[in-house]
Write an enzyme that holds these catalytic residues in place. Structure first.
Site, PDB file in Angstrom:
ATOM      1  N   THR A 159      -2.176 -84.221 -66.783  1.00 48.38           N
ATOM      2  CA  THR A 159      -1.373 -83.754 -65.645  1.00 48.38           C
ATOM      3  C   THR A 159       0.024 -83.330 -66.091  1.00 48.38           C
ATOM      4  OG1 THR A 159      -0.474 -85.940 -65.102  1.00 48.38           O
ATOM      5  CG2 THR A 159      -2.591 -85.327 -64.103  1.00 48.38           C
ATOM      6  N   THR A 160       0.253 -83.306 -67.400  1.00 45.16           N
ATOM      7  CA  THR A 160       1.535 -82.875 -67.959  1.00 45.16           C
ATOM      8  C   THR A 160       1.251 -81.857 -69.064  1.00 45.16           C
ATOM      9  OG1 THR A 160       1.458 -84.699 -69.548  1.00 45.16           O
ATOM     10  CG2 THR A 160       2.674 -85.084 -67.509  1.00 45.16           C
ATOM     11  N   HIS A 201       9.811 -88.613 -68.656  1.00 43.20           N
ATOM     12  CA  HIS A 201       8.819 -88.114 -67.709  1.00 43.20           C
ATOM     13  C   HIS A 201       8.107 -89.250 -66.995  1.00 43.20           C
ATOM     14  CE1 HIS A 201       9.455 -84.257 -69.528  1.00 43.20           C
ATOM     15  NE2 HIS A 201       9.027 -84.665 -70.691  1.00 43.20           N
ATOM     16  N   HIS A 210      -1.934 -94.508 -64.824  1.00 41.94           N
ATOM     17  CA  HIS A 210      -2.896 -93.798 -65.673  1.00 41.94           C
ATOM     18  C   HIS A 210      -3.083 -94.583 -66.960  1.00 41.94           C
ATOM     19  CE1 HIS A 210      -1.992 -89.682 -63.608  1.00 41.94           C
ATOM     20  NE2 HIS A 210      -2.850 -90.422 -62.932  1.00 41.94           N
ATOM     21  N   HIS A 249       3.058 -92.782 -62.133  1.00 38.37           N
ATOM     22  CA  HIS A 249       3.580 -91.650 -61.381  1.00 38.37           C
ATOM     23  C   HIS A 249       3.905 -92.105 -59.959  1.00 38.37           C
ATOM     24  CE1 HIS A 249       2.209 -88.668 -64.415  1.00 38.37           C
ATOM     25  NE2 HIS A 249       1.232 -89.553 -64.603  1.00 38.37           N
TER      26      HIS A 249
HETATM   27 ZN   LIG Z   1      -0.215 -89.606 -66.002  1.00 38.04          ZN
END
Ligand SMILES: [Zn+2]
Length: 247
Positions: A198-199, A87, A131, A114
């Site tokens: 955010t996941t 991811h 992040h 990201h």
């Molecule tokens: Zn993140």
């Protein structure tokens, strides 16, 4: 060189030592198709919060002036491993680095990226967003976000991605000395709001601190990151609802 398959499908599994559910019991998720962000809440009973009212990322707009409590960074050298968990590409960080906010200490666990950015600032997206994920002793989370603009090669990324894990499950020890403070812009002015992971599982109650100034990333570095992820890894912006963005 160490290559080790990762057992878990969740981005923040390393943040929660108590999350001892096996990979088989967790629903897989992604950024497109049937496993894409609009389906996350339905993929698993663990993900119901993905339909919550205080979700991240957001478009930071209508920013209000506030008397923000001080934010201090206590970062030391400590990048240990770089992993591709399918991811994102994430750097796991040695214990001992923290931020202090609202009088509480939040320890740095890891940082990851990201592309393109997840948060937008006044409608603007950026090519890359870092992040920096922290947790206090009770498991409350605080994320420092740093936006990148295309420019010079980024020295910290050059060290962190010296060996880029190009496939899900790849993991390398970092041999260079890495201090995540090098990733921060000189000016520490930032925006604050409450949001979520955010996941999946999209847990809420996360303190978000988005740095106002950007740092540089080269086109070649961006290309390397994108090649390792095989597609965009940004969740779309979520409704602000009743929240305020402060500065
Ligand atoms: Zn993140």
């Amino acid at each position: 060189m160490k290559i080790k398959p990762l057992l878990s499908c969740t981005l923040l599994s390393l943040a929660f030592a108590s999350a001892n559910v096996s990979a088989n019991e967790k629903a897989h998720w992604g950024y497109s198709g049937n496993q894409g962000p609009e389906h996350w809440a339905q993929l698993s009973g663990d993900n119901l919060m993905c339909d919550g009212k205080n979700q991240s990322p957001i478009n930071l707009t209508g920013i209000i002036e506030a008397d923000l409590s001080p934010l201090t960074f206590n970062y030391k050298q400590g990048g240990e491993q770089v992993i591709n968990n399918g991811h994102t590409v994430q750097v796991n960080y040695k214990k001992g680095s923290s931020i202090t906010i609202d009088g509480k200490r939040f320890n740095l666990l890891q940082f990851h990226f990201h592309a393109p950015s997840e948060n937008h600032i006044n409608g603007q997206s950026y090519p890359l967003e870092a992040h920096l994920v922290h947790a206090d002793k009770n498991g409350n989370l605080a994320v420092v976000a740093v936006m990148f603009k295309q420019g010079k090669s980024n020295e910290l990324l050059a060290k962190a991605w010296q060996k880029m894990p190009n496939h899900a499950g790849e993991k390398y020890d970092i041999t260079s000395k890495i201090n995540v403070a090098e990733l921060l812009p000189k000016n520490r002015d930032h925006y604050r709001f409450n949001g979520s992971l955010t996941t999946p599982p999209c847990s809420e109650g996360v303190r978000w601190l988005v740095m106002k100034d950007t740092v540089d990333v080269s086109n070649a570095q961006l290309k390397r990151f994108k090649a390792a992820l095989h597609g965009p890894n940004n969740r779309p912006v979520q409704p602000l609802n009743a929240r305020l963005v402060m500065q």
